[in-house]
Enzyme design. Sequence first.
Site, PDB file in Angstrom:
ATOM      1  N   GLU A  17      35.787  14.417 -36.617  1.00  0.00           N
ATOM      2  CA  GLU A  17      35.476  15.063 -37.897  1.00  0.00           C
ATOM      3  C   GLU A  17      36.030  16.498 -37.932  1.00  0.00           C
ATOM      4  O   GLU A  17      36.562  16.944 -38.933  1.00  0.00           O
ATOM      5  CB  GLU A  17      33.955  15.057 -38.085  1.00  0.00           C
ATOM      6  N   TYR A  24      29.819  22.994 -37.390  1.00  0.00           N
ATOM      7  CA  TYR A  24      30.239  22.505 -38.697  1.00  0.00           C
ATOM      8  C   TYR A  24      30.486  23.631 -39.710  1.00  0.00           C
ATOM      9  O   TYR A  24      29.575  24.356 -40.057  1.00  0.00           O
ATOM     10  CB  TYR A  24      29.083  21.593 -39.049  1.00  0.00           C
ATOM     11  N   GLY A  41      31.681  21.523 -50.418  1.00  0.00           N
ATOM     12  CA  GLY A  41      32.255  20.665 -49.380  1.00  0.00           C
ATOM     13  C   GLY A  41      32.312  21.370 -48.030  1.00  0.00           C
ATOM     14  O   GLY A  41      32.395  20.734 -46.999  1.00  0.00           O
ATOM     15  N   ASP A  59      29.933  23.063 -46.476  1.00  0.00           N
ATOM     16  CA  ASP A  59      28.510  23.284 -46.653  1.00  0.00           C
ATOM     17  C   ASP A  59      27.940  24.494 -45.918  1.00  0.00           C
ATOM     18  O   ASP A  59      27.209  25.294 -46.480  1.00  0.00           O
ATOM     19  CB  ASP A  59      27.737  22.055 -46.163  1.00  0.00           C
ATOM     20  N   TYR A 114      20.656   7.803 -43.538  1.00  0.00           N
ATOM     21  CA  TYR A 114      21.094   9.142 -43.934  1.00  0.00           C
ATOM     22  C   TYR A 114      19.949   9.861 -44.637  1.00  0.00           C
ATOM     23  O   TYR A 114      19.213   9.259 -45.415  1.00  0.00           O
ATOM     24  CB  TYR A 114      22.302   9.029 -44.887  1.00  0.00           C
ATOM     25  N   SER A 160      32.210  11.960 -52.591  1.00  0.00           N
ATOM     26  CA  SER A 160      33.187  12.167 -53.651  1.00  0.00           C
ATOM     27  C   SER A 160      34.549  12.643 -53.157  1.00  0.00           C
ATOM     28  O   SER A 160      35.570  11.982 -53.366  1.00  0.00           O
ATOM     29  CB  SER A 160      32.594  13.169 -54.652  1.00  0.00           C
ATOM     30  N   TRP A 161      34.599  13.833 -52.522  1.00  0.00           N
ATOM     31  CA  TRP A 161      35.953  14.297 -52.182  1.00  0.00           C
ATOM     32  C   TRP A 161      36.518  13.547 -50.993  1.00  0.00           C
ATOM     33  O   TRP A 161      37.725  13.408 -50.854  1.00  0.00           O
ATOM     34  CB  TRP A 161      36.069  15.809 -52.117  1.00  0.00           C
TER      35      TRP A 161
HETATM   36  C1  2M8 Z   1      29.393  16.906 -45.104  1.00  0.00           C
HETATM   37  O1  2M8 Z   1      28.339  17.031 -46.055  1.00  0.00           O
HETATM   38  C2  2M8 Z   1      27.170  16.196 -46.074  1.00  0.00           C
HETATM   39  C3  2M8 Z   1      26.351  16.600 -47.289  1.00  0.00           C
HETATM   40  O2  2M8 Z   1      27.057  16.304 -48.454  1.00  0.00           O
HETATM   41  C4  2M8 Z   1      26.308  16.275 -44.838  1.00  0.00           C
HETATM   42  O3  2M8 Z   1      26.556  17.096 -43.929  1.00  0.00           O
HETATM   43  O4  2M8 Z   1      25.361  15.498 -44.731  1.00  0.00           O
HETATM   44  C5  2M8 Z   1      30.508  17.875 -45.537  1.00  0.00           C
HETATM   45  O5  2M8 Z   1      31.439  18.061 -44.511  1.00  0.00           O
HETATM   46  C6  2M8 Z   1      31.188  17.371 -46.815  1.00  0.00           C
HETATM   47  O6  2M8 Z   1      32.297  18.148 -47.147  1.00  0.00           O
HETATM   48  C7  2M8 Z   1      31.601  15.900 -46.671  1.00  0.00           C
HETATM   49  O7  2M8 Z   1      32.060  15.445 -47.918  1.00  0.00           O
HETATM   50  C8  2M8 Z   1      30.460  15.025 -46.170  1.00  0.00           C
HETATM   51  C9  2M8 Z   1      30.913  13.608 -45.818  1.00  0.00           C
HETATM   52  O8  2M8 Z   1      32.037  13.640 -44.975  1.00  0.00           O
HETATM   53  O9  2M8 Z   1      29.874  15.577 -44.996  1.00  0.00           O
END
Ligand code: 2M8
Length: 485
Positions: free
Chosen positions: A428, A384, A190, A192, A102, A53-54
């Site tokens: 990233e 992270y 976001g 996490d 995933y 989403s974001w």
């Molecule tokens: C990361 O989050 C996902 C879970 O939603 C993951 O680690 O599997 C976070 O950095 C999140 O902010 C971001 O939207 C996502 C995809 O880049 O990765």
Amino acid sequence: MPSHSSSHPDSGDPARAVETDEALLDTARHVLDANWTGRYTRPSQALYPHQWSWDSAFIAVGRSWYDAERARRELETLFEAQWETGMVPSIAFDPAAPANAYYPDSDVWQSERSAAAPRGHPTSGITQPPIHARAALEVHRHAPPDQCAASLAWLERLYPPLVAQQRYLATARDPRGTGLAAIVHPWESGLDDSPAWDLDFDRIEVPPGVLAPYQRRDLNRVAAADRPTDADYARFLYLLTLEREAGYDDARVVATTPFLMVDPLFNAIRLWSEHALTEIAGLIGADPAPHRAAARRIHDALISELWVSERHRFCVWDLRRDQREPEDTIVSFGPLLDPALPPAIVAAICRELESPSFHPRRGGLHYLVPTFDERAAGFDPDRYWRGPVWLNTNWLLWHGLRQHGRNALAAEIAASSVELVRRWGFREYFDPLDGSGHGSDRFSWSAALFTDMVMASRSPGSPAASTRVGDRQVHRSAAPGSPGG
Ligand code: 2M8
């Protein structure tokens, strides 16, 4: 030059240090085009092969500088996955993504358990920061003159879903009626794995046998030291399981989840998007008044509920324990996005941003802005969200600071972002101490937000034009009194 270490073969390539912004803008475009699926952009090919989403909002902003149509399509595709409640899910799963790419995938989330989930669009059952109205406004602002009408028509179509997204957060997620929305999972922030929630999150015990056996897919792609620990991953999955078992019913989830947090950054983004909706409403002939009122309500609540004057900062509010969390993380700076933030609070935030915790003045290189206090015991420069620099948090602070006339610090943050990309590529996240790139490579929002920062600084009349980010003016912290310090 400090020593660099990273698992990526391209990392530290000295040729990168002499690449011009023009070449990097081209590379950014290639990254975004390679991750484009025809309907949306994957955050990264291997690690995140669905629509987030974001991420899509950030990507749309960057892409809109050169491809307005795809930028608009990006957000339209995301909103096809919006729930009837107004919730925009954090992930819209792509049936075309490689199987087992995933975890947790759509079979784990089972969004179909909720009658509010869109039919035929498997999604996650939680949301992410509502940056989309702001992104939509930025996309519209970048539209070339010959697409103005198409862009306005697009804004008009997107406006009701954007309003529904905001309304959902203001109603289903505000159990105390304060004006602030709560998150029910760290993934909703976001950020996490941020230490912001450690005090609560670390106490969550996963009952034996509650999780079906699973294999983490992220560790096939990225070094374990860059990712959440297994214990934290199990907690993430446990919270997911509780939410799934509650059928993603908001009232039940909010009443029962052990994780119920009010995050200053999440709410500041809500507020910033309400201001964007005020402008969008003006552009399409809708009534801006409700958005002004909503922004004012969030503003008042941020200050009355989250500003802790004795700590001189905004704190996360743990609603379960009714306590303000002690960890000093980047989410505390989020309210800079509020244009009405009182100057004394802006000054306190800037002092913290320039303090040794976030802007250490020691010899050698240092990159802005670490996501966690570098002097805290749990600071980890590579893991992270527990210390590394991310381009999206830098971009948010860059906007917030310029909004308050703090152009020098904003320019330093943008220059640091550009330098990280120049040296290490579109990674990233980055180690603030030596700049090395971590997590995924060819990461879409790094490419998009790099593009936005560089292009905005070149655009005549843009407030960013006074803060040039293309020059090699990266912040090199030096010990006080040392030459060049
Ligand atoms: C990361 O989050 C996902 C879970 O939603 C993951 O680690 O599997 C976070 O950095 C999140 O902010 C971001 O939207 C996502 C995809 O880049 O990765």
